[in-house]
Write a protein that holds these residues in place. Sequence first.
Motif, mmCIF file in Angstrom:
data_model
loop_
_atom_site.group_PDB
_atom_site.id
_atom_site.type_symbol
_atom_site.label_atom_id
_atom_site.label_comp_id
_atom_site.label_asym_id
_atom_site.label_seq_id
_atom_site.Cartn_x
_atom_site.Cartn_y
_atom_site.Cartn_z
ATOM 1 N N TYR A 23 15.401 -21.991 -0.454
ATOM 2 C CA TYR A 23 14.315 -22.137 0.522
ATOM 3 C C TYR A 23 12.975 -21.704 -0.073
ATOM 4 N N PRO A 53 21.131 -13.946 4.956
ATOM 5 C CA PRO A 53 19.875 -14.682 4.900
ATOM 6 C C PRO A 53 18.706 -13.711 4.729
ATOM 7 N N SER A 54 17.755 -14.072 3.902
ATOM 8 C CA SER A 54 16.556 -13.244 3.729
ATOM 9 C C SER A 54 15.753 -13.254 5.024
ATOM 10 N N LEU A 79 14.001 -16.584 5.392
ATOM 11 C CA LEU A 79 14.891 -17.661 5.819
ATOM 12 C C LEU A 79 15.322 -17.464 7.271
ATOM 13 N N LYS A 80 15.588 -16.217 7.626
ATOM 14 C CA LYS A 80 16.034 -15.939 9.001
ATOM 15 C C LYS A 80 14.964 -16.360 10.011
ATOM 16 N N TRP A 112 24.484 -16.662 0.457
ATOM 17 C CA TRP A 112 23.140 -16.689 1.059
ATOM 18 C C TRP A 112 22.057 -16.420 0.028
ATOM 19 N N ASP A 113 22.386 -15.661 -1.017
ATOM 20 C CA ASP A 113 21.378 -15.430 -2.063
ATOM 21 C C ASP A 113 20.908 -16.762 -2.655
ATOM 22 N N ASN A 122 18.833 -18.596 0.027
ATOM 23 C CA ASN A 122 17.497 -17.968 0.101
ATOM 24 C C ASN A 122 16.590 -18.501 -1.012
#
Length: 217
Positions: free
Chosen positions: A216, A110-111, A114-115, A209-210, A213
């Motif tokens: 989002y 997660p970026s 996002l985190k 997750w990319d 990310n």
Amino acid sequence: MGALSSRKIKLFGNMPQMIPPFQPEKLPYAYDALEPFIDAKTMELHYSKHYFAYTENLNKAISGTAYEGKDIAYIIEHLKADEHAVRNNGGGYLNHSFFWQCLSPSKSVPSNVLKQQINAAFGSVDNFKAAFSEAVLKVFGSGWAWLAKDGNNKLFITTTPNQDSLLMSFADKKGAPLLGLDVWEHAYYLKYNNLRADYIKAFWNVVNWDFVNKNYA
Ligand code: MN3
């Protein structure tokens, strides 16, 4: 909170515009790329049989209707609950087109942005995974689990029955999906049988997750 529109919220920002006649989106990896977490046979059947059938049946379902010629976002947002063929196959086409991209053999995380949002909504990434996994376990029958954002960009976890999308006007909780997990038995039964919890555990190893990310952002 304004009405959510897939055009405004960039749900399809990472996906080609999907217009009829609908074509299956290309699988972004080989059938065996997600082994051992998702087995090649399941991927092959899931992609080449189930997904192709949703695609073909969507084209049939909209043929000669007001949906003919409309893009998938329009169809999903406008279809009515009792339009079963369009609902099931339109949802099936969209959800799977999205789902293939939620998975990847490449490791990603997660970026920071996002985190932060995950921490704000769930306390930590681990807590988020636990809450998401619990939601997946609670899906009764066939359906999907989602990490999504609402009109204020706040994250939430929800599930939909069958092939319903969070963008359908009658969805319990509307939002923009960031990550989806197919909880139909066809997505895991060959390898995991009735052990859905093991499927979920495996899923965390192949989350793209990319892609999440970007959804989002
Ligand atoms: Mn499926």
